[in-house]
Write a protein that holds these residues in place. Structure first.
Motif, PDB file in Angstrom:
ATOM      1  N   GLY A 131       0.679  -1.127   0.055  1.00 36.64           N
ATOM      2  CA  GLY A 131      -0.051   0.094   0.047  1.00 36.64           C
ATOM      3  C   GLY A 131       0.693   1.470  -0.181  1.00 36.64           C
ATOM      4  N   TRP A 132       2.134   1.159  -0.329  1.00 41.56           N
ATOM      5  CA  TRP A 132       2.891   2.341  -0.344  1.00 41.56           C
ATOM      6  C   TRP A 132       2.854   3.098  -1.750  1.00 41.56           C
ATOM      7  CZ3 TRP A 132       8.574   0.466   1.235  1.00 41.56           C
ATOM      8  CH2 TRP A 132       8.455   0.093   2.654  1.00 41.56           C
ATOM      9  N   GLU A 133       3.191   4.366  -1.963  1.00 43.51           N
ATOM     10  CA  GLU A 133       3.042   5.304  -2.944  1.00 43.51           C
ATOM     11  C   GLU A 133       4.267   5.302  -3.535  1.00 43.51           C
ATOM     12  OE1 GLU A 133       0.699   7.970  -3.192  1.00 43.51           O
ATOM     13  OE2 GLU A 133      -0.757   6.938  -1.725  1.00 43.51           O
ATOM     14  N   THR A 134       4.103   5.517  -4.983  1.00 41.54           N
ATOM     15  CA  THR A 134       5.249   5.539  -6.011  1.00 41.54           C
ATOM     16  C   THR A 134       5.387   7.147  -6.062  1.00 41.54           C
ATOM     17  OG1 THR A 134       4.299   3.815  -7.482  1.00 41.54           O
ATOM     18  CG2 THR A 134       6.036   5.393  -8.364  1.00 41.54           C
ATOM     19  N   VAL A 135       7.131   7.542  -5.427  1.00 41.53           N
ATOM     20  CA  VAL A 135       7.323   8.553  -5.441  1.00 41.53           C
ATOM     21  C   VAL A 135       8.168   9.046  -6.602  1.00 41.53           C
ATOM     22  CG1 VAL A 135       6.986   8.909  -2.905  1.00 41.53           C
ATOM     23  CG2 VAL A 135       9.337   8.036  -3.772  1.00 41.53           C
ATOM     24  N   GLN A 136       8.690   8.094  -7.285  1.00 40.11           N
ATOM     25  CA  GLN A 136       9.815   8.551  -8.435  1.00 40.11           C
ATOM     26  C   GLN A 136       9.540   7.358  -9.364  1.00 40.11           C
ATOM     27  OE1 GLN A 136      13.957   8.562  -7.091  1.00 40.11           O
ATOM     28  NE2 GLN A 136      14.509   9.398  -9.279  1.00 40.11           N
ATOM     29  N   GLU A 137       9.463   7.560 -10.704  1.00 44.65           N
ATOM     30  CA  GLU A 137       9.350   6.736 -11.837  1.00 44.65           C
ATOM     31  C   GLU A 137       9.900   7.113 -12.986  1.00 44.65           C
ATOM     32  OE1 GLU A 137       6.230   3.194 -13.608  1.00 44.65           O
ATOM     33  OE2 GLU A 137       5.632   4.953 -12.540  1.00 44.65           O
ATOM     34  N   GLU A 138      10.957   6.429 -13.612  1.00 42.42           N
ATOM     35  CA  GLU A 138      11.617   6.661 -14.956  1.00 42.42           C
ATOM     36  C   GLU A 138      11.926   5.382 -15.726  1.00 42.42           C
ATOM     37  OE1 GLU A 138      15.735   7.786 -13.569  1.00 42.42           O
ATOM     38  OE2 GLU A 138      14.446   9.126 -12.508  1.00 42.42           O
ATOM     39  N   PRO A 139      12.384   5.308 -16.725  1.00 41.63           N
ATOM     40  CA  PRO A 139      12.626   4.150 -17.380  1.00 41.63           C
ATOM     41  C   PRO A 139      13.527   3.378 -16.717  1.00 41.63           C
ATOM     42  CG  PRO A 139      12.473   6.012 -19.119  1.00 41.63           C
ATOM     43  CD  PRO A 139      12.279   6.519 -17.670  1.00 41.63           C
ATOM     44  N   GLY A 140      13.327   2.271 -16.265  1.00 40.97           N
ATOM     45  CA  GLY A 140      14.443   1.094 -15.396  1.00 40.97           C
ATOM     46  C   GLY A 140      14.407   1.538 -14.144  1.00 40.97           C
ATOM     47  N   TRP A 141      13.448   2.412 -13.533  1.00 45.36           N
ATOM     48  CA  TRP A 141      13.569   3.014 -12.078  1.00 45.36           C
ATOM     49  C   TRP A 141      12.407   3.087 -11.610  1.00 45.36           C
ATOM     50  CZ3 TRP A 141      16.684   2.460  -8.242  1.00 45.36           C
ATOM     51  CH2 TRP A 141      16.476   3.423  -6.901  1.00 45.36           C
ATOM     52  N   VAL A 142      12.142   2.747 -10.369  1.00 48.69           N
ATOM     53  CA  VAL A 142      10.811   3.231  -9.554  1.00 48.69           C
ATOM     54  C   VAL A 142      11.139   3.196  -8.179  1.00 48.69           C
ATOM     55  CG1 VAL A 142       8.420   2.409  -8.908  1.00 48.69           C
ATOM     56  CG2 VAL A 142       9.238   2.030 -11.303  1.00 48.69           C
ATOM     57  N   LYS A 143      10.783   4.170  -7.505  1.00 55.04           N
ATOM     58  CA  LYS A 143      10.999   4.263  -5.803  1.00 55.04           C
ATOM     59  C   LYS A 143       9.495   4.180  -5.338  1.00 55.04           C
ATOM     60  CE  LYS A 143      13.410   6.594  -2.138  1.00 55.04           C
ATOM     61  NZ  LYS A 143      14.447   7.716  -1.751  1.00 55.04           N
ATOM     62  N   LEU A 144       9.448   3.338  -4.187  1.00 56.37           N
ATOM     63  CA  LEU A 144       8.342   3.523  -3.372  1.00 56.37           C
ATOM     64  C   LEU A 144       8.486   4.170  -1.887  1.00 56.37           C
ATOM     65  CD1 LEU A 144       6.576   0.111  -3.899  1.00 56.37           C
ATOM     66  CD2 LEU A 144       6.274   2.110  -5.256  1.00 56.37           C
ATOM     67  N   LEU A 145       7.678   4.777  -1.202  1.00 53.48           N
ATOM     68  CA  LEU A 145       7.860   5.197  -0.051  1.00 53.48           C
ATOM     69  C   LEU A 145       6.653   4.889   0.832  1.00 53.48           C
ATOM     70  CD1 LEU A 145       9.494   8.755  -0.013  1.00 53.48           C
ATOM     71  CD2 LEU A 145      10.736   6.765   0.721  1.00 53.48           C
ATOM     72  N   PRO A 146       6.659   4.458   2.109  1.00 54.98           N
ATOM     73  CA  PRO A 146       5.727   4.286   3.123  1.00 54.98           C
ATOM     74  C   PRO A 146       4.771   5.288   3.382  1.00 54.98           C
ATOM     75  CG  PRO A 146       7.730   4.138   4.250  1.00 54.98           C
ATOM     76  CD  PRO A 146       7.990   4.255   2.944  1.00 54.98           C
ATOM     77  N   PRO A 147       3.721   5.389   3.742  1.00 52.33           N
ATOM     78  CA  PRO A 147       2.943   6.539   3.800  1.00 52.33           C
ATOM     79  C   PRO A 147       3.285   7.410   5.090  1.00 52.33           C
ATOM     80  CG  PRO A 147       1.368   4.462   3.935  1.00 52.33           C
ATOM     81  CD  PRO A 147       2.629   4.336   3.794  1.00 52.33           C
ATOM     82  N   GLY A 148       3.954   6.849   5.888  1.00 52.29           N
ATOM     83  CA  GLY A 148       4.194   7.721   7.146  1.00 52.29           C
ATOM     84  C   GLY A 148       5.743   8.320   6.987  1.00 52.29           C
ATOM     85  N   GLY A 191       9.972   7.726   5.929  1.00 50.53           N
ATOM     86  CA  GLY A 191      10.951   6.530   6.419  1.00 50.53           C
ATOM     87  C   GLY A 191      11.446   6.103   5.144  1.00 50.53           C
ATOM     88  N   SER A 192      12.613   5.130   5.236  1.00 50.88           N
ATOM     89  CA  SER A 192      13.243   4.745   3.833  1.00 50.88           C
ATOM     90  C   SER A 192      12.271   3.823   2.981  1.00 50.88           C
ATOM     91  CB  SER A 192      14.332   3.637   4.351  1.00 50.88           C
ATOM     92  OG  SER A 192      14.081   2.606   5.100  1.00 50.88           O
ATOM     93  N   GLY A 193      12.531   3.868   2.014  1.00 48.14           N
ATOM     94  CA  GLY A 193      11.391   2.922   0.824  1.00 48.14           C
ATOM     95  C   GLY A 193      12.077   1.934   0.256  1.00 48.14           C
ATOM     96  N   LEU A 194      11.582   1.398  -0.806  1.00 46.57           N
ATOM     97  CA  LEU A 194      12.227   0.533  -1.514  1.00 46.57           C
ATOM     98  C   LEU A 194      12.203   1.029  -3.072  1.00 46.57           C
ATOM     99  CD1 LEU A 194       9.922  -2.493  -0.664  1.00 46.57           C
ATOM    100  CD2 LEU A 194      12.322  -2.483  -0.372  1.00 46.57           C
ATOM    101  N   GLY A 195      13.368   0.722  -3.723  1.00 48.52           N
ATOM    102  CA  GLY A 195      13.678   0.993  -5.106  1.00 48.52           C
ATOM    103  C   GLY A 195      13.795  -0.204  -5.837  1.00 48.52           C
ATOM    104  N   PHE A 196      13.382  -0.117  -7.002  1.00 50.01           N
ATOM    105  CA  PHE A 196      13.426  -1.238  -7.974  1.00 50.01           C
ATOM    106  C   PHE A 196      13.980  -0.593  -9.395  1.00 50.01           C
ATOM    107  CE2 PHE A 196       9.763  -1.299  -5.038  1.00 50.01           C
ATOM    108  CZ  PHE A 196       9.772  -2.562  -4.837  1.00 50.01           C
ATOM    109  N   GLN A 197      15.153  -1.414  -9.777  1.00 49.88           N
ATOM    110  CA  GLN A 197      15.979  -1.105 -10.856  1.00 49.88           C
ATOM    111  C   GLN A 197      15.751  -2.381 -12.101  1.00 49.88           C
ATOM    112  OE1 GLN A 197      19.842   0.063 -10.018  1.00 49.88           O
ATOM    113  NE2 GLN A 197      20.597  -1.818  -9.539  1.00 49.88           N
TER     114      GLN A 197
END
Length: 180
Positions: free
Chosen positions: A32-49, A51-57
């Motif tokens: 249930g996290w929000e996408t805060v950054q998305e570009e070709p080959g990269w996405v970053k999610l952050l928790p609603p409150g 803190g550190s998030g998850l990145g995907f490459q």
């Protein structure tokens, strides 16, 4: 004379995948996290409150790790742990979103699952959570103990400095994607 330590803040843990957007979508639905950054080959999610998030490459050469570890296979470099209040409900949710339970489950209050590209992650119940822990039978403990003993487990020492005289494992055969 030492240099002062700079300020370091963990921004995210980054997971490689054949398609960053697809794997990020799984974790977005799971957490249930929000996408805060998305570009070709990269996405970053952050928790609603916060803190550190998850990145995907995107990594076209990505190879899923073997779990439990076996000699000669791609080793798991890290895994994610998610604390849950209700293990059965959390597993059902993860499976509905696309996760696959691992065949081998090492503990009664932890469930190991694989995300859609094979990264292991754990759902666990905090031992200090109110209520009784899930029931565990002596038969289940005996079965898990036998399975651990029968496996060719890779040790940290073997991974760091493998025995050159040890035979290498045969290539793993792909297993069908089925839930059992």
């Amino acid at each position: 004379m030492s240099t002062p330590r700079p300020s370091l803040t963990l921004s995210s843990t980054v997971l490689d995948a054949p398609d960053a957007a697809e794997l990020a979508d799984f974790y977005r639905r799971l957490l249930g996290w929000e996408t805060v950054q998305e570009e070709p080959g990269w996405v970053k999610l952050l928790p609603p409150g916060g803190g550190s998030g998850l990145g995907f490459q995107t990594e076209k050469a990505y190879v899923p790790p073997a779990w439990p570890a076996t000699t000669g296979d791609q080793l798991m470099m890290l895994h994610l742990d998610f604390e849950v209040e209700d293990l059965e409900t959390a597993v059902a949710h993860a499976v509905a979103e696309g996760a696959t339970p691992a065949e081998f489950q090492p503990q009664h209050d932890v469930r190991v699952l694989f995300d859609p590209v094979g990264h292991p992650f754990c759902l666990f119940v905090n031992e200090e959570a109110p209520g009784e822990p899930p029931a565990i039978s002596p038969e289940w403990v005996a079965e898990q103990t036998r399975e651990i003993a029968e496996q060719d487990r890779l040790t940290i020492q073997d991974a760091v400095a493998p025995d050159p005289s040890a035979p290498t494992a045969p290539p793993r055969q792909a297993e069908p994607d089925t839930l059992t």
